[in-house]
Design a protein around this motif. Structure first.
Motif, PDB file in Angstrom:
ATOM      1  N   GLU A   1      30.549 -15.478 -54.335  1.00  0.00           N
ATOM      2  CA  GLU A   1      30.785 -16.619 -55.222  1.00  0.00           C
ATOM      3  C   GLU A   1      31.061 -16.159 -56.651  1.00  0.00           C
ATOM      4  O   GLU A   1      31.977 -16.655 -57.317  1.00  0.00           O
ATOM      5  N   VAL A   2      30.266 -15.173 -57.099  1.00  0.00           N
ATOM      6  CA  VAL A   2      30.483 -14.629 -58.442  1.00  0.00           C
ATOM      7  C   VAL A   2      31.860 -13.994 -58.536  1.00  0.00           C
ATOM      8  O   VAL A   2      32.613 -14.215 -59.492  1.00  0.00           O
ATOM      9  N   ASP A   3      32.221 -13.194 -57.540  1.00  0.00           N
ATOM     10  CA  ASP A   3      33.517 -12.519 -57.556  1.00  0.00           C
ATOM     11  C   ASP A   3      34.666 -13.515 -57.482  1.00  0.00           C
ATOM     12  O   ASP A   3      35.733 -13.293 -58.078  1.00  0.00           O
TER      13      ASP A   3
ATOM     14  N   ARG B   1      29.075 -14.407 -65.747  1.00  0.00           N
ATOM     15  CA  ARG B   1      29.225 -13.994 -64.355  1.00  0.00           C
ATOM     16  C   ARG B   1      29.056 -12.482 -64.171  1.00  0.00           C
ATOM     17  O   ARG B   1      28.527 -12.033 -63.159  1.00  0.00           O
ATOM     18  N   ASP B   2      29.507 -11.706 -65.146  1.00  0.00           N
ATOM     19  CA  ASP B   2      29.290 -10.247 -65.070  1.00  0.00           C
ATOM     20  C   ASP B   2      27.798  -9.930 -65.047  1.00  0.00           C
ATOM     21  O   ASP B   2      27.345  -9.040 -64.302  1.00  0.00           O
ATOM     22  N   ALA B   3      27.041 -10.649 -65.875  1.00  0.00           N
ATOM     23  CA  ALA B   3      25.589 -10.429 -65.908  1.00  0.00           C
ATOM     24  C   ALA B   3      24.953 -10.827 -64.572  1.00  0.00           C
ATOM     25  O   ALA B   3      24.062 -10.125 -64.058  1.00  0.00           O
ATOM     26  N   GLU B   4      25.425 -11.944 -64.005  1.00  0.00           N
ATOM     27  CA  GLU B   4      24.911 -12.371 -62.702  1.00  0.00           C
ATOM     28  C   GLU B   4      25.238 -11.344 -61.623  1.00  0.00           C
ATOM     29  O   GLU B   4      24.415 -11.055 -60.742  1.00  0.00           O
ATOM     30  N   ARG B   5      26.437 -10.796 -61.701  1.00  0.00           N
ATOM     31  CA  ARG B   5      26.852  -9.825 -60.694  1.00  0.00           C
ATOM     32  C   ARG B   5      25.966  -8.576 -60.719  1.00  0.00           C
ATOM     33  O   ARG B   5      25.606  -8.022 -59.674  1.00  0.00           O
ATOM     34  N   VAL B   6      25.650  -8.137 -61.935  1.00  0.00           N
ATOM     35  CA  VAL B   6      24.787  -6.957 -62.063  1.00  0.00           C
ATOM     36  C   VAL B   6      23.456  -7.195 -61.363  1.00  0.00           C
ATOM     37  O   VAL B   6      22.939  -6.323 -60.648  1.00  0.00           O
ATOM     38  N   LYS B   7      22.892  -8.394 -61.529  1.00  0.00           N
ATOM     39  CA  LYS B   7      21.605  -8.704 -60.903  1.00  0.00           C
ATOM     40  C   LYS B   7      21.715  -8.754 -59.387  1.00  0.00           C
ATOM     41  O   LYS B   7      20.847  -8.239 -58.669  1.00  0.00           O
TER      42      LYS B   7
END
Length: 245
Positions: A16-18, A166-172
């Motif tokens: 979803e993030v991607d 979203r980049d921050a969410e992806r890292v998590k």
């Protein structure tokens, strides 16, 4: 490959993030404001060239008008000199005749020059109106460029904000995934497809193709920790209660 079912479900969060990051990238390159800015920049360049061309024409006419006026002034000065000589009455008849002839020639010459000057002034008036029109059009193009640029920049700020979140969410999300499962997902995604999708009601969420009976039977028989790849599109199929198995 095997992976904890909970880890597999976290792939849906990553997908979803991607997907949103992909939409952000697509928006960056396709927003209408980009085409508007490019068109407005071209209009400003064209308007600037048009204004410079008309201004150059006007400058040339101004120089020609100044030259013509100078020549008329010179003719008038000679006329005044000749009239002064005639009024003096100290010259012989032949000299008087010559001066009268020259004065008549000067009058004709001045008349021609003044007609030419009038024509130049009319041309200058028309060109000056053209310059005013060119300035107005350039101002319109410049304003349109400023407006399109402002809207483009506002969109870019919004996109930057979304991407940063979203980049921050992806890292998590990535940090919580086992490396082999993440590597498989990234390989799938690098091929231009969707890395993972939900198997819902016997349909692949990536390609929207309904799973055939043979493949569905294999999926049903697979262990819960088995990583399933859709034979049709290659995406990782994540199984949940919505999968209809």
């Amino acid at each position: 490959m095997k992976a904890d079912p909970a880890a597999q479900r976290r792939l849906l969060d990553l997908a979803e993030v991607d997907a949103e990051l992909g939409r952000v990238l697509h928006r960056r390159t396709t927003m209408p404001e980009l085409a508007e800015v490019a068109a407005a920049e071209q209009a400003v360049r064209g308007g600037t060239d048009a204004r410079v061309a008309v201004q150059t024409q006007l400058d040339d006419l101004d120089r020609e008008v100044a030259r013509q006026e100078k020549e008329i002034d010179a003719v008038r000065s000679r006329e005044e000199r000749d009239r002064s000589l005639l009024a003096g009455g100290t010259m012989g008849s032949k000299q008087l005749t010559d001066i009268e002839h020259e004065l008549a020639t000067l009058l004709r010459r001045r008349s021609v020059l003044e007609d030419d000057l009038l024509e130049l002034m009319e041309r200058r008036e028309a060109v000056e109106m053209g310059l005013q029109h060119a300035v107005v059009e350039l101002d319109k193009a410049t304003a349109a460029l400023a407006d399109a640029t402002s809207r483009r920049d506002e969109n870019l700020v919004d996109l930057d904000t979304t991407q940063a979140r979203r980049d921050a969410e992806r890292v998590k999300v990535v940090a919580a995934l086992p490396e082999p499962l993440l590597a498989l997902y990234e390989r799938k995604r690098s091929r231009g497809g969707i890395g993972a999708s939900l198997l819902r009601a016997r349909r692949c969420g990536a390609c929207q193709i309904e799973i055939d009976r043979r493949e569905l039977a294999q999926i049903k028989a697979a262990a819960a920790d088995e990583v399933i790849e859709h034979e049709e599109c290659g995406a990782i199929l994540v199984r949940t209660a919505e999968s209809g198995l």
